[in-house]
Design an enzyme around this catalytic site. Structure first.
Site, PDB file in Angstrom:
ATOM      1  CD1 TRP A 126      38.784 -37.434  -5.813  1.00  0.00           C
ATOM      2  CD2 TRP A 126      39.631 -39.819  -6.267  1.00  0.00           C
ATOM      3  NE1 TRP A 126      38.746 -37.878  -7.158  1.00  0.00           N
ATOM      4  CE2 TRP A 126      39.333 -39.173  -7.211  1.00  0.00           C
ATOM      5  CE3 TRP A 126      40.089 -40.970  -5.806  1.00  0.00           C
ATOM      6  CZ2 TRP A 126      39.497 -39.851  -8.514  1.00  0.00           C
ATOM      7  CZ3 TRP A 126      40.374 -41.722  -6.937  1.00  0.00           C
ATOM      8  CH2 TRP A 126      39.764 -41.054  -8.318  1.00  0.00           C
ATOM      9  CG  ASP A 145      33.228 -35.339   8.793  1.00  0.00           C
ATOM     10  OD1 ASP A 145      33.726 -35.128   9.956  1.00  0.00           O
ATOM     11  OD2 ASP A 145      33.277 -34.551   7.779  1.00  0.00           O
ATOM     12  CG  ASN A 191      47.577 -43.692  -3.568  1.00  0.00           C
ATOM     13  OD1 ASN A 191      48.412 -43.610  -2.365  1.00  0.00           O
ATOM     14  ND2 ASN A 191      46.388 -43.100  -3.288  1.00  0.00           N
ATOM     15  CE1 TYR A 233      42.021 -40.978  -0.745  1.00  0.00           C
ATOM     16  CE2 TYR A 233      41.559 -42.240  -2.611  1.00  0.00           C
ATOM     17  CZ  TYR A 233      42.477 -41.565  -1.664  1.00  0.00           C
ATOM     18  OH  TYR A 233      43.861 -41.121  -2.513  1.00  0.00           O
ATOM     19  NE  ARG A 234      32.449 -38.648   2.772  1.00  0.00           N
ATOM     20  CZ  ARG A 234      32.365 -37.144   3.439  1.00  0.00           C
ATOM     21  NH1 ARG A 234      33.281 -37.108   4.326  1.00  0.00           N
ATOM     22  NH2 ARG A 234      31.729 -36.426   2.811  1.00  0.00           N
TER      23      ARG A 234
END
Length: 480
Positions: A181, A276, A163, A167-168
């Site tokens: 996550w 965000d 995968n 993700y930040r």
């Protein structure tokens, strides 16, 4: 076309005159993010910062996904739905269920040219530290600099499926960072499997600066169980070249930088606040810590970042492309759906419009439940269902359908205590929140209690004559 790496893409865009080079010295503290945001709002091409204060060896690129057209160019198509159709056509014609087809995909395509291929790692091992990389601070009250478009590469410990997720990542110090996550993301789901096996040091790699098709794949909600390297190969029509690190993680061989290490599942620390894509600061919450073991960097490296905030920014155009690519998947799973629209100002996880061919009473509410039970569509907070003749990409048509078909008591349902996006600041206890569904379809007699009224219309010959006369009149008028 297929790009070998990020540099190949930049060279291609430069030859087309579609790279904006900024040679002014810029700061990772707010300046890069603000310039990038303004460029995206104006649909300007990618921005390459050549002089970053305090990071002499680095260049920084942003705004790669600056419009829906830019995504189409990267993926080499003008019809994004064709990609999903091409993917599904890879299956055999045997009438299997969708999940049977998903499970059979690796064996069906194992020998194809789209499978990952082992290659030699281009970046060289380095003693670089996390604080030596030009992570950016996006908003004034962000807790620290962040990696905003780095790829976290993980492997499912049970299936071996790879995968790649975006993700930040909050930088803590030279060797540690927090990976944000969320519970429903693949990385987090894999971490739960590691914990079940008693493994608390989960091997991962943080990768930056890849072919934008791979970056797009990492940001996409590829159906569970499907290897993202394989899906990248489908998008590229050529397998991704990968290298296995010492910790067993496969990484793109041509990446600009690779950080090898592990996530300590027992070391949870407060992450945030961070401004965000909702346009608000996410309050602090606990997430696991990444611990750096080795680093690999290319010469004169390029660092890929994105700036988030109120839409429409890069995530909006990635999301819009995802909507089109995955529509064939959704229609396979939920055949009632004709089309869907996840508006960019609805943030993709909040508002969804769906059209359907209605054949029986109660079908629209049944469709709502099906959508709420499907992957990341399950996080939609508002769903509106309309008839197939309504253009759901025209907000006025959707509003007209709501205004003329909906009785709130009968046609609006509210579901409390369900899972929404954990970034949704409107929920009392994120990710727990509520949902609303609106049935804006014409009603059957069983739903309305009487026959639905006849809509106004004019015979075709009258319409044709009126159109001809109006056309003649408008052509005779002087220019305005």
């Amino acid at each position: 076309m297929t790009f070998q790496d990020l540099r190949d893409y930049i060279n291609f865009m430069s030859k087309s005159g579609k790279i904006i080079k900024i040679d002014d010295e810029v700061d990772v503290n707010l300046e890069i993010a603000e310039i990038s945001r303004r460029a995206t709002y104006l649909h300007l091409p990618p921005v390459l910062f050549t002089k970053v204060r305090g990071y002499k060896e680095w260049r920084v690129i942003s705004n790669v996904f600056y419009s829906i057209q830019s995504v189409k160019e990267i993926l080499g198509t003008q019809n994004l739905e064709d990609i999903g159709k091409r993917f599904l056509s890879s299956f055999s014609e045997t009438p299997l269920t969708f999940m049977d087809k998903v499970k059979s995909l690796p064996s069906l395509l194992k020998l194809g040219k789209i499978s990952p291929k082992m290659g030699k790692l281009k970046p060289k091992e380095s003693n670089i530290k996390l604080t030596d990389i030009p992570a950016i601070k996006t908003w004034p009250k962000d807790i620290s600099p962040y990696f905003t478009f780095s790829l976290v590469v993980t492997r499912d410990p049970e299936t071996g499926v790879n995968n790649l997720g975006v993700y930040r990542i909050q930088i803590l110090n030279e060797k540690e960072a927090i990976v944000h996550w969320q519970a429903f993301k693949r990385g987090s789901l894999a971490s739960a499997k590691y914990k079940e096996k008693g493994i608390t040091k989960m091997p991962i790699a943080i990768v930056n600066g890849v072919d934008p098709v791979i970056a797009f794949t990492a940001a996409s909600p590829v159906p569970p169980g499907i290897d993202k390297y394989l899906f990248s190969g489908i998008l590229r029509e050529e397998g991704v070249e990968v290298t296995e690190l010492d910790n067993g993680i496969l990484v793109p061989s041509n990446a600009e930088s690779i950080l090898e290490g592990y996530v300590d599942l027992e070391d949870q620390r407060l992450e945030g606040p961070f401004g965000d894509h909702f346009g608000y600061y996410t309050p602090p919450a606990y997430f696991p810590v990444f611990k750096l073991e080795k680093a690999y960097i290319r010469e004169s490296p390029i660092f890929h970042v994105t700036s988030v905030g109120k839409p429409p920014l890069e995530d909006a155009w990635i999301g819009k492309a995802v909507e089109r690519i995955f529509l064939p998947f959704i229609k396979l799973i939920i055949p009632d759906i004709v089309d869907m629209n996840l508006p960019e100002y609805g943030l993709f996880t909040q508002i969804g419009f769906f059209s359907m061919r209605k054949n029986y009473p109660g079908q629209a509410k049944r469709l709502m439940m099906s959508v709420w039970g499907s992957g990341q569509l399950s996080f939609l907070k508002f769903i509106v269902i309309v008839d197939s003749d309504v253009n759901i990409h025209d907000l006025n048509q959707v509003l007209y359908a709501i205004a003329t078909t909906v009785d709130p008591v009968r046609d609006v349902i509210i579901i409390p205590g369900t899972m929404n996006d954990s970034l949704d600041q409107a929920s009392l206890n994120p990710p727990l929140g509520s949902k609303i569904g609106i049935d804006a379809t014409r009603k059957f007699k069983e739903e309305l209690g009487r026959d639905w009224p006849e809509e106004v219309s004019v015979p075709d010959e009258i319409q044709k004559k009126a159109i001809e006369i109006i056309k003649r009149i408008t052509q005779s008028l002087p220019p305005s």
